[in-house]
Design an enzyme around this catalytic site. Structure first.
Site, mmCIF file in Angstrom:
data_model
loop_
_atom_site.group_PDB
_atom_site.id
_atom_site.type_symbol
_atom_site.label_atom_id
_atom_site.label_comp_id
_atom_site.label_asym_id
_atom_site.label_seq_id
_atom_site.Cartn_x
_atom_site.Cartn_y
_atom_site.Cartn_z
ATOM 1 N N GLY A 1 0.864 -1.180 0.000
ATOM 2 C CA GLY A 1 0.000 0.000 0.000
ATOM 3 C C GLY A 1 0.896 1.223 0.000
ATOM 4 O O GLY A 1 1.735 1.359 0.881
ATOM 5 N N GLY B 1 0.706 5.324 -0.213
ATOM 6 C CA GLY B 1 -0.280 6.415 -0.226
ATOM 7 C C GLY B 1 0.278 7.711 0.281
ATOM 8 O O GLY B 1 1.468 7.960 0.178
ATOM 9 N N LYS C 1 6.041 -0.660 7.573
ATOM 10 C CA LYS C 1 5.327 0.588 7.274
ATOM 11 C C LYS C 1 6.235 1.790 7.510
ATOM 12 O O LYS C 1 6.705 2.008 8.617
ATOM 13 C CB LYS C 1 4.072 0.675 8.149
ATOM 14 C CG LYS C 1 3.263 1.947 7.948
ATOM 15 C CD LYS C 1 1.912 1.859 8.655
ATOM 16 C CE LYS C 1 1.131 3.153 8.522
ATOM 17 N NZ LYS C 1 -0.186 3.079 9.181
ATOM 18 N N GLY D 1 -5.923 -10.558 3.118
ATOM 19 C CA GLY D 1 -7.307 -10.089 3.083
ATOM 20 C C GLY D 1 -7.419 -8.805 2.298
ATOM 21 O O GLY D 1 -6.439 -8.314 1.744
ATOM 22 N N ASP E 1 -9.422 7.122 13.805
ATOM 23 C CA ASP E 1 -9.459 7.297 12.342
ATOM 24 C C ASP E 1 -10.088 6.060 11.707
ATOM 25 O O ASP E 1 -9.663 5.594 10.658
ATOM 26 C CB ASP E 1 -8.034 7.534 11.806
ATOM 27 C CG ASP E 1 -8.020 7.933 10.320
ATOM 28 O OD1 ASP E 1 -9.020 8.508 9.842
ATOM 29 O OD2 ASP E 1 -7.016 7.658 9.642
ATOM 30 N N PHE F 1 -11.609 2.013 5.304
ATOM 31 C CA PHE F 1 -10.257 1.988 4.730
ATOM 32 C C PHE F 1 -9.208 1.493 5.721
ATOM 33 O O PHE F 1 -8.055 1.307 5.356
ATOM 34 C CB PHE F 1 -9.871 3.378 4.206
ATOM 35 C CG PHE F 1 -10.767 3.821 3.087
ATOM 36 C CD1 PHE F 1 -10.595 3.315 1.805
ATOM 37 C CD2 PHE F 1 -11.814 4.704 3.323
ATOM 38 C CE1 PHE F 1 -11.433 3.692 0.765
ATOM 39 C CE2 PHE F 1 -12.674 5.086 2.297
ATOM 40 C CZ PHE F 1 -12.472 4.581 1.013
ATOM 41 N N ASN F 2 -9.590 1.341 6.973
ATOM 42 C CA ASN F 2 -8.638 0.840 7.969
ATOM 43 C C ASN F 2 -9.108 -0.465 8.615
ATOM 44 O O ASN F 2 -8.667 -0.819 9.701
ATOM 45 C CB ASN F 2 -8.367 1.918 9.031
ATOM 46 C CG ASN F 2 -7.489 3.039 8.467
ATOM 47 O OD1 ASN F 2 -6.643 2.790 7.604
ATOM 48 N ND2 ASN F 2 -7.697 4.248 8.924
ATOM 49 N N ASP G 1 -3.745 0.652 11.104
ATOM 50 C CA ASP G 1 -3.508 2.097 10.976
ATOM 51 C C ASP G 1 -3.859 2.877 12.255
ATOM 52 O O ASP G 1 -4.821 3.640 12.284
ATOM 53 C CB ASP G 1 -4.320 2.616 9.773
ATOM 54 C CG ASP G 1 -3.767 3.917 9.216
ATOM 55 O OD1 ASP G 1 -2.710 4.365 9.701
ATOM 56 O OD2 ASP G 1 -4.394 4.473 8.302
HETATM 57 N N1 LIG Z 1 0.161 -5.519 8.462
HETATM 58 C C1 LIG Z 1 -0.194 -5.411 7.175
HETATM 59 N N2 LIG Z 1 -0.161 -6.488 6.358
HETATM 60 C C2 LIG Z 1 -0.506 -6.368 5.059
HETATM 61 N N3 LIG Z 1 -0.880 -5.219 4.472
HETATM 62 C C3 LIG Z 1 -0.915 -4.116 5.214
HETATM 63 C C4 LIG Z 1 -0.572 -4.146 6.600
HETATM 64 N N4 LIG Z 1 -0.703 -2.888 7.091
HETATM 65 C C5 LIG Z 1 -1.091 -2.124 6.067
HETATM 66 N N5 LIG Z 1 -1.227 -2.834 4.924
HETATM 67 C C6 LIG Z 1 -1.641 -2.306 3.595
HETATM 68 O O1 LIG Z 1 -1.149 -0.992 3.431
HETATM 69 C C7 LIG Z 1 -2.220 -0.050 3.273
HETATM 70 C C8 LIG Z 1 -1.930 1.243 4.032
HETATM 71 O O2 LIG Z 1 -1.803 0.943 5.401
HETATM 72 P P1 LIG Z 1 -2.342 1.907 6.540
HETATM 73 O O3 LIG Z 1 -3.824 2.068 6.444
HETATM 74 O O4 LIG Z 1 -1.799 1.383 7.825
HETATM 75 O O5 LIG Z 1 -1.596 3.245 6.185
HETATM 76 P P2 LIG Z 1 -2.143 4.718 5.837
HETATM 77 O O6 LIG Z 1 -1.507 5.635 6.802
HETATM 78 O O7 LIG Z 1 -3.612 4.729 5.703
HETATM 79 O O8 LIG Z 1 -1.504 4.963 4.475
HETATM 80 P P3 LIG Z 1 -2.099 5.766 3.241
HETATM 81 O O9 LIG Z 1 -1.791 7.168 3.488
HETATM 82 O O10 LIG Z 1 -1.333 5.091 2.183
HETATM 83 O O11 LIG Z 1 -3.579 5.485 3.166
HETATM 84 C C9 LIG Z 1 -3.444 -0.773 3.783
HETATM 85 O O12 LIG Z 1 -4.593 -0.334 3.138
HETATM 86 C C10 LIG Z 1 -3.141 -2.228 3.475
HETATM 87 O O13 LIG Z 1 -3.503 -2.513 2.135
HETATM 88 MG MG LIG Z 2 -5.121 3.690 6.354
#
Ligand SMILES: Nc1ncnc2c1ncn2[C@@H]1O[C@H](COP(=O)(O)OP(=O)(O)OP(=O)(O)O)[C@@H](O)[C@H]1O
Ligand SMILES: [Mg+2]
Length: 308
Positions: free
Chosen positions: A102, A104, A123, A193, A229, A233-234, A246
């Site tokens: 991911g 972003g 991350k 997932g 949050d 999406f989380n 997240d």
């Molecule tokens: N532990 C994990 N295992 C597998 N995939 C993960 C994991 N954590 C996060 N992801 C993937 O990474 C994406 C972004 O993670 P997260 O929601 O934690 O970050 P975010 O701060 O929302 O980042 P963004 O700004 O990119 O939305 C998730 O939507 C998921 O697809």
């Molecule tokens: Mg997120």
């Protein structure tokens, strides 16, 4: 630079390169661009060695050189990534990075392996790349805050997220397992997932909503953690199992707007289920349940609910 390329690069760096990167990092508590003589002083290497290393690091685009009324150096994200990965590789937390999971606005998440071959997610928090919203409480590293706010914010976000996972996971709440943290990087258990937002056909949406609210309740009651949050999406759905991801912006129940944030989390989730899956529960009931004021939930499937 692509993050996948970073581990071979990290492994090719010599201890003097790392010492110089760390000296620049340290110097950024006082300067936006750290003067050469400060890099020399902080690295405890001789000036010729430092100049040679700075040249190499600049070539590899791990730092930026600025020429103004003096010559100064600053880390960029790639340099900061290298320092965090170097520490995590040396500690035996991470061995190799794989594909992006991911990428972003506020974080880049990569598939990775530990030295024992376990699959983990790494991350990289990247706050301050765009406007900053995550961190609500001022913590330490105040000095970086002034001269390199991105570095400070990203680091605080990673620390907070790791802390949340450490509070939640041992209590059995469905979150990724915390594996390690350094600087702006969090390493956690890999989860498979799909995001709830992308899971169009849920075989049993009622059960999924129930599990989400059950986890929100247990996070609040057993771990004293409010996500703050929470949205589709989380939340990751894998068959019948549900995981909440997240967490850098979490708050505790004594935080001034804790009540409002908990309500917003619950509202986001129940509105989504009503709209997309026609599963209905009142906000009052769901909120009373997550706060422990009632012990069960009655979720209805309403064919008339939904729509946008
Ligand atoms: N532990 C994990 N295992 C597998 N995939 C993960 C994991 N954590 C996060 N992801 C993937 O990474 C994406 C972004 O993670 P997260 O929601 O934690 O970050 P975010 O701060 O929302 O980042 P963004 O700004 O990119 O939305 C998730 O939507 C998921 O697809
Ligand atoms: Mg997120």
């Amino acid at each position: 630079m692509s993050v996948e390329r970073l581990i071979p690069l990290v492994k090719s760096l010599e201890k003097e390169d790392i010492a110089v990167l760390m000296a620049v990092e340290e110097g950024m508590t006082s300067f936006e661009y750290v003067p050469l003589e400060q890099v020399v002083r902080l690295s405890r290497l001789d000036p010729q060695e430092v100049e040679y290393r700075l040249g190499r690091l600049e070539e590899n685009r791990l730092l930026r050189r600025w020429i103004g009324h003096y010559v100064g150096y600053a880390l960029n994200y790639a340099g900061y990534d290298c320092l965090a990965l170097d520490a995590l590789v040396k500690r035996g937390v991470v061995e190799a990075l794989g594909k992006p999971l991911g990428v972003g606005k506020e974080a880049d998440v990569y598939d990775a392996l530990t030295p024992s071959g376990e699959r983990v997610a790494v991350k990289f928090h990247r706050l301050g790349r765009i406007s900053f919203r995550g961190v609500r409480r001022v913590r330490h590293y105040l000095a970086w805050k002034r001269h390199a706010p991105w570095l400070y914010r990203s680091r605080v976000a990673a620390e907070r997220e790791y802390r949340a996972l450490c509070l939640l996971h041992p209590k059995g709440i469905s979150v990724p397992r915390p594996v390690g943290q350094n600087r702006h990087v969090v390493v956690m258990g890999y989860i498979s997932g799909a995001l709830l937002a992308e899971a169009i056909d849920l075989p049993n949406p009622r059960k999924v909503l129930k599990k989400v609210l059950e986890n929100v309740r247990r996070a609040f009651l057993d771990a004293g953690v409010i996500h703050a949050d929470l949205s589709e999406f989380n939340i990751v759905v894998d068959g019948e199992s549900v995981l909440i991801i997240d967490w850098p912006q979490f708050v505790t129940p004594t935080y001034p707007s804790a009540e409002r944030l908990l309500k917003r989390d619950v509202k986001n989730v129940i509105n989504y289920f009503k709209r997309k899956h026609r599963v209905v529960v009142s906000l009052e009931q769901a909120l009373a349940y997550v706060k422990g004021e009632r012990s069960s939930l009655s979720l209805r499937v309403d064919r008339r609910a939904g729509g946008e």
